[in-house]
Write a protein that holds these residues in place. Structure first.
Motif, mmCIF file in Angstrom:
data_model
loop_
_atom_site.group_PDB
_atom_site.id
_atom_site.type_symbol
_atom_site.label_atom_id
_atom_site.label_comp_id
_atom_site.label_asym_id
_atom_site.label_seq_id
_atom_site.Cartn_x
_atom_site.Cartn_y
_atom_site.Cartn_z
ATOM 1 N N TYR A 169 -7.048 4.413 -3.252
ATOM 2 C CA TYR A 169 -7.551 5.022 -1.884
ATOM 3 C C TYR A 169 -6.681 5.128 -0.524
ATOM 4 C CZ TYR A 169 -12.419 6.584 -4.433
ATOM 5 O OH TYR A 169 -13.219 6.640 -5.279
ATOM 6 N N LEU A 170 -6.744 6.249 0.039
ATOM 7 C CA LEU A 170 -5.661 5.645 1.461
ATOM 8 C C LEU A 170 -6.591 4.717 2.415
ATOM 9 C CD1 LEU A 170 -2.687 8.433 1.629
ATOM 10 C CD2 LEU A 170 -3.208 6.390 -0.042
ATOM 11 N N ALA A 171 -7.128 5.451 2.861
ATOM 12 C CA ALA A 171 -7.933 5.018 3.819
ATOM 13 C C ALA A 171 -8.222 3.090 3.722
ATOM 14 C CB ALA A 171 -9.654 5.092 4.109
ATOM 15 N N LYS A 172 -8.226 2.759 2.230
ATOM 16 C CA LYS A 172 -8.318 1.122 1.710
ATOM 17 C C LYS A 172 -7.888 0.200 2.176
ATOM 18 C CE LYS A 172 -12.581 1.858 -0.504
ATOM 19 N NZ LYS A 172 -13.069 1.778 -1.463
ATOM 20 N N GLN A 173 -6.535 0.645 2.647
ATOM 21 C CA GLN A 173 -4.902 0.298 1.968
ATOM 22 C C GLN A 173 -4.724 -0.989 3.162
ATOM 23 O OE1 GLN A 173 -3.350 0.297 -1.089
ATOM 24 N NE2 GLN A 173 -5.559 0.876 -1.715
ATOM 25 N N SER A 174 -4.265 -1.269 3.313
ATOM 26 C CA SER A 174 -3.240 -2.665 4.541
ATOM 27 C C SER A 174 -2.433 -1.564 5.341
ATOM 28 C CB SER A 174 -2.859 -4.144 4.580
ATOM 29 O OG SER A 174 -1.779 -3.883 2.917
ATOM 30 N N ALA A 175 -1.593 -1.533 6.241
ATOM 31 C CA ALA A 175 -0.590 -0.989 6.492
ATOM 32 C C ALA A 175 0.774 -1.365 5.861
ATOM 33 C CB ALA A 175 -0.138 -1.421 7.490
ATOM 34 N N LYS A 176 0.885 -2.451 5.278
ATOM 35 C CA LYS A 176 1.957 -3.020 4.047
ATOM 36 C C LYS A 176 1.749 -2.051 3.156
ATOM 37 C CE LYS A 176 4.536 -6.411 2.132
ATOM 38 N NZ LYS A 176 3.995 -7.846 1.408
ATOM 39 N N ALA A 177 0.497 -1.816 2.332
ATOM 40 C CA ALA A 177 0.357 -1.478 0.669
ATOM 41 C C ALA A 177 0.626 0.080 1.620
ATOM 42 C CB ALA A 177 -0.620 -1.668 0.606
ATOM 43 N N LYS A 215 6.091 5.137 0.648
ATOM 44 C CA LYS A 215 8.247 5.630 -0.822
ATOM 45 C C LYS A 215 7.491 6.267 -1.332
ATOM 46 C CE LYS A 215 10.168 1.403 1.741
ATOM 47 N NZ LYS A 215 10.199 -0.581 1.479
ATOM 48 N N GLU A 216 7.036 6.021 -2.182
ATOM 49 C CA GLU A 216 6.589 6.650 -3.049
ATOM 50 C C GLU A 216 5.985 8.688 -3.264
ATOM 51 O OE1 GLU A 216 4.196 4.270 -5.909
ATOM 52 O OE2 GLU A 216 5.552 2.571 -6.489
ATOM 53 N N ILE A 217 6.448 8.663 -2.089
ATOM 54 C CA ILE A 217 6.305 10.170 -2.158
ATOM 55 C C ILE A 217 7.384 10.833 -1.056
ATOM 56 C CG2 ILE A 217 4.952 11.238 -1.041
ATOM 57 C CD1 ILE A 217 2.076 9.866 -1.113
ATOM 58 N N GLY A 218 8.232 11.122 -1.527
ATOM 59 C CA GLY A 218 9.129 12.390 -1.096
ATOM 60 C C GLY A 218 8.696 13.595 -0.195
#
Ligand SMILES: Nc1ncnc2c1ncn2[C@@H]1O[C@H](COP(=O)(O)OP(=O)(O)OP(=O)(O)O)[C@@H](O)[C@H]1O
Ligand SMILES: [Mg+2]
Length: 341
Positions: free
Chosen positions: A68-76, A82-85
């Motif tokens: 879930y992108l909303a739950k990620q830290s800035a670093k995560a 990086k895995e999305i071009g």
């Protein structure tokens, strides 16, 4: 791989607000080439920018690779990004840098060794067919070549997902075809999931396996490309499909049929490699049914064909029922249609 759950996006302006996305639900599986089509302003770019969090939803969840992108830290989040071009309509290349440097940029930013960068960039330029352009500058390249650089750059950090926002809209049909072929190779060779935004149905036809149609911030129809192209339900979808597949009877033919007093036709639809299903040939021969093919269209989609026939059936009602049942058993979709001018 990518999941959007009940996404809303509202852009706040000083005095008004734009509800750009209204409850979007979408699931893209690993390995898909998923196309999103819609007219200008439908919300396509907004949708694609949510996936790499260039844009945040007002409400709803974006889930990428189970996270879930909303739950990620800035670093995560940086790691996930990086895995999305991403590639763009106007390529977004740095004009003052060489082709090599443009492709190397993501690797330089993530502080890879010189040797690793050289090896990876050379490999990528070879993959996109631009090995001999490494020391050139973007303004020395054609549009198609620039997009190849864009693709090589997007692949530099080994993404799992590639987002394409109108990546071929600035290109002529032949160059579009070559870029689509390249995207297909990206999908097949590296197993990269592709989310592609376009307003051209021919782009969807050529490389996508699934499609969603957007209108005014909503998804009005989605499914496999064969299903949606064969059975478009919504009016807008029909308009898009009509640009590549003749699913409807042309007006001139309708008029001619009406003049002949023919009102009812059988519409047959089949996916396969043959122009006429063997079962139909067999029925004509064995049951000696009389048919006239009033119209037919065949479109190549995903290495197979979608064939549509409009037949006029002459003969006894009982035979007609038998023929319909027989064809249906063999996977032919049949509908009775009224010519109705
Ligand atoms: N940053 C923004 N601020 C305010 N409104 C925006 C912003 N970005 C997009 N919109 C509005 O949101 C709606 C959807 O825009 P979006 O760019 O997603 O459409 P699109 O389908 O990509 O269109 P096109 O095919 O023209 O690129 C439009 O009404 C647009 O004006
Ligand atoms: Mg757009």
């Amino acid at each position: 791989m990518i999941e959007l759950q009940d996404i809303h996006k509202v852009y706040e302006k000083k005095k008004s607000e734009v509800h750009a996305l209204k409850g979007i639900n979408l699931k893209i599986d690993k390995g898909d080439i998923f196309g999103v089509i819609g007219y200008s302003g439908a919300g396509k770019s907004t949708l694609v920018r949510l996936v790499n969090y260039l844009e945040r939803p007002t409400k709803g969840d974006v889930i990428v690779d189970g996270k879930y992108l909303a739950k990620q830290s800035a670093k995560a989040l940086r790691q996930i990004k990086k895995e999305i071009g991403m590639i763009f309509q106007h390529f977004n290349l740095l004009e003052s840098k060489t082709i090599f440097q443009n492709v190397a940029m993501p690797l330089i930013l993530s502080k890879r060794s010189k040797q690793e960068i050289k090896q990876r960039v050379t490999e990528l330029l070879d993959f996109v067919g631009l090995k001999d352009k490494a020391s050139h500058y973007p303004n020395e390249l054609s549009g198609g070549q620039k997009q190849r650089v864009g693709i090589a750059r997007a692949l530099a950090s080994n993404p799992k997902i590639l987002l394409c926002d109108e990546a071929t809209s600035a290109l002529d049909p032949q160059t579009t075809q070559s870029i689509l072929d390249l995207l297909k190779r990206v999908n097949e060779k590296y197993g990269i999931t592709i989310l592609l935004i376009t307003h051209e149905m021919s782009v969807i036809q050529k490389i996508c396996n699934k499609v969603a149609v957007m209108e005014q911030g909503e998804i009005i129809e989605q499914g496999s490309v064969l299903e949606v192209f064969g059975h478009p339900k919504h009016k807008t979808t029909k308009n898009f499909v009509q640009t590549v597949v003749k699913t409807e009877l042309p007006e001139k033919i309708k008029q001619r049929l009406t003049d002949k007093g023919i009102d009812r036709l059988l519409k047959l639809e089949m996916v396969g490699t043959e122009a006429m299903p063997p079962i139909l040939v067999q029925l004509i021969r064995d049951d000696q049914i009389q048919i006239t093919i009033e119209f037919m269209d065949m479109t190549e989609i995903q290495d197979t064909n979608l064939a549509i026939w409009y037949l006029h059936f002459d003969g006894e009602e009982s035979k007609r029922e038998k023929v319909i049942a027989n064809l249906e058993q063999h996977g032919v979709r049949i509908e009775e249609v009224s010519v109705g001018v």
